[in-house]
Design an enzyme around this catalytic site. Structure first.
Site, PDB file in Angstrom:
ATOM      1  N   SER A 165       0.851  -1.194   0.000  1.00 35.47           N
ATOM      2  CA  SER A 165       0.000   0.000   0.000  1.00 35.47           C
ATOM      3  C   SER A 165       0.887   1.245   0.000  1.00 35.47           C
ATOM      4  CB  SER A 165      -0.895  -0.002   1.246  1.00 35.47           C
ATOM      5  OG  SER A 165      -1.507   1.263   1.357  1.00 35.47           O
TER       6      SER A 165
ATOM      7  N   ASP B 210      -4.483   3.782  -2.149  1.00 33.09           N
ATOM      8  CA  ASP B 210      -5.608   4.107  -1.269  1.00 33.09           C
ATOM      9  C   ASP B 210      -6.066   5.541  -1.448  1.00 33.09           C
ATOM     10  OD1 ASP B 210      -6.110   1.742   0.322  1.00 33.09           O
ATOM     11  OD2 ASP B 210      -4.107   2.051   1.172  1.00 33.09           O
TER      12      ASP B 210
ATOM     13  N   MET C 140     -11.827   4.887  -1.157  1.00 33.44           N
ATOM     14  CA  MET C 140     -12.554   5.093   0.107  1.00 33.44           C
ATOM     15  C   MET C 140     -13.183   6.473   0.017  1.00 33.44           C
ATOM     16  SD  MET C 140      -9.696   3.459   2.577  1.00 33.44           S
ATOM     17  CE  MET C 140      -8.433   3.641   1.325  1.00 33.44           C
TER      18      MET C 140
ATOM     19  N   ASP D 263      -7.126  -6.266   3.499  1.00 30.00           N
ATOM     20  CA  ASP D 263      -6.470  -4.963   3.589  1.00 30.00           C
ATOM     21  C   ASP D 263      -6.578  -4.429   5.014  1.00 30.00           C
ATOM     22  OD1 ASP D 263      -5.498  -2.412   3.161  1.00 30.00           O
ATOM     23  OD2 ASP D 263      -7.092  -1.798   1.778  1.00 30.00           O
TER      24      ASP D 263
ATOM     25  N   GLY E 207      -3.380   3.726   7.966  1.00 28.45           N
ATOM     26  CA  GLY E 207      -2.489   2.573   8.003  1.00 28.45           C
ATOM     27  C   GLY E 207      -2.137   2.280   9.458  1.00 28.45           C
ATOM     28  N   GLY E 208      -1.520   1.149   9.691  1.00 31.94           N
ATOM     29  CA  GLY E 208      -0.969   0.842  11.010  1.00 31.94           C
ATOM     30  C   GLY E 208      -1.972   0.425  12.062  1.00 31.94           C
TER      31      GLY E 208
ATOM     32  N   GLY F 256       0.794  -2.273   4.179  1.00 28.18           N
ATOM     33  CA  GLY F 256       1.464  -0.975   4.140  1.00 28.18           C
ATOM     34  C   GLY F 256       2.569  -0.920   5.171  1.00 28.18           C
TER      35      GLY F 256
ATOM     36  N   MET G 107     -12.199  -5.638   4.059  1.00 28.41           N
ATOM     37  CA  MET G 107     -11.409  -4.754   4.929  1.00 28.41           C
ATOM     38  C   MET G 107     -11.200  -5.466   6.264  1.00 28.41           C
ATOM     39  SD  MET G 107     -10.562  -2.091   3.283  1.00 28.41           S
ATOM     40  CE  MET G 107      -9.679  -1.406   4.682  1.00 28.41           C
TER      41      MET G 107
ATOM     42  N   MET H 185      -8.534   8.444  -0.325  1.00 26.61           N
ATOM     43  CA  MET H 185      -9.404   8.832   0.802  1.00 26.61           C
ATOM     44  C   MET H 185      -9.882  10.254   0.599  1.00 26.61           C
ATOM     45  SD  MET H 185      -7.102   7.418   3.903  1.00 26.61           S
ATOM     46  CE  MET H 185      -6.542   5.723   3.966  1.00 26.61           C
TER      47      MET H 185
ATOM     48  N   HIS I 219      -1.029  -1.210  -4.444  1.00 27.45           N
ATOM     49  CA  HIS I 219      -2.307  -0.798  -3.850  1.00 27.45           C
ATOM     50  C   HIS I 219      -2.302   0.705  -3.602  1.00 27.45           C
ATOM     51  CE1 HIS I 219      -6.043  -1.791  -1.727  1.00 27.45           C
ATOM     52  NE2 HIS I 219      -5.675  -0.908  -0.798  1.00 27.45           N
TER      53      HIS I 219
ATOM     54  N   HIS J 255      -8.042   1.545  -4.588  1.00 23.53           N
ATOM     55  CA  HIS J 255      -9.063   1.336  -3.554  1.00 23.53           C
ATOM     56  C   HIS J 255      -9.673   2.688  -3.210  1.00 23.53           C
ATOM     57  CE1 HIS J 255      -9.738   0.171   0.970  1.00 23.53           C
ATOM     58  NE2 HIS J 255     -10.878   0.354   0.333  1.00 23.53           N
TER      59      HIS J 255
END
Ligand code: DX5
Ligand code: ZN
Length: 225
Positions: A11, A36, A69, A176, A145-146, A198, A138, A38, A34, A67
């Site tokens: 990611s 992301d 979001m 993910d 992340g994290g 990620g 998900m 947002m 990947h 992806h």
């Protein structure tokens, strides 16, 4: 690649953006990249849009796994198709006409996926599953992340795998959030085949981490494990 192999998808969100080109080179042996997106509305965070995707496409030869979001994905799906996305995944919770959006993605020659938040039941996909190339489960609540893997997702993955068998379809099942070599074997055993990571990839040697996640994932393909 093995017939039924595990795909590792770093990611970009966790990369060091001050040296993005080097970061992309460091994960060149992965299978998908990947990306992301947002919007600060569907999720409480902002990331990047189609112009950075265009740059990333020039700097990486990996298939781009986008992806979204975002709220109202129908508005911005075309932007990412034009920017060169190979797979476009939107959220079930954010859309109103899933079949139309899937057709739009297919008409542009890309693969279409739908993502489900941890609390969204698999049964939501019943009517549209046969048209999908990918289902993204998900394994954290999206936005950052994290975060830690949500344990109830193991059962959900098995339910999705069973539903796909019932329908006679084989979309790529992607996970993910909170994925690393420590849980890759188990999610693959549950049916996942694309593993997004990620933090665990970009926190130390990128190439080694891609390899470690792939190897752990492949253990989950072995019947005896
Ligand atoms: C979460 C994003 C993920 C995230 C994964 O909202 O969709 O792709 O970057 O990050 P880790 O692997 O750090 O959980
Ligand atoms: Zn993602």
């Amino acid at each position: 690649m093995l017939d039924d192999d595990v795909l590792v998808a770093p990611s970009v969100l966790s990369a060091d953006f001050t040296r993005l080109g080097e970061e992309l080179d460091a994960v060149a042996d992965a299978d998908l990249l990947h990306y992301d997106v947002m919007d600060g509305h569907f999720v409480p965070n902002l990331s990047f849009g189609p112009s950075i995707l265009r740059q990333v496409k020039k700097a990486s030869s990996l298939p781009l796994d986008v992806h979204l979001m975002v709220s109202n994905p129908e508005e911005c799906v075309p932007w990412f198709l034009e920017a060169g996305a190979d797979i476009v995944t939107f959220h079930w919770e954010a859309q109103t006409h899933a079949e139309r959006l899937v057709s739009l993605i297919h008409d542009a020659g890309a693969k279409a996926g739908i993502a489900l938040n941890p609390a969204t039941p698999i049964a939501s996909l019943e009517a549209v599953l046969d048209a999908l190339d990918l289902v993204l489960v998900m394994t954290v609540n999206p936005g950052f992340g994290g975060q830690n893997f949500v344990g109830t997702c193991h059962r959900k993955l098995r339910q999705l795998t069973a539903m796909c068998e019932e329908h006679g379809v084989r979309p790529i099942i992607e996970v993910d959030g909170g994925i690393g070599a420590d849980n890759a074997t188990r999610v693959v055993r549950d049916g996942a085949r694309a593993l997004v990571a990620g933090t665990t990839i970009f926190s130390a040697n990128r190439a080694d981490n891609v390899r470690a996640i792939r190897e752990a994932g492949r253990m989950g393909l072995l019947r005896s494990v």
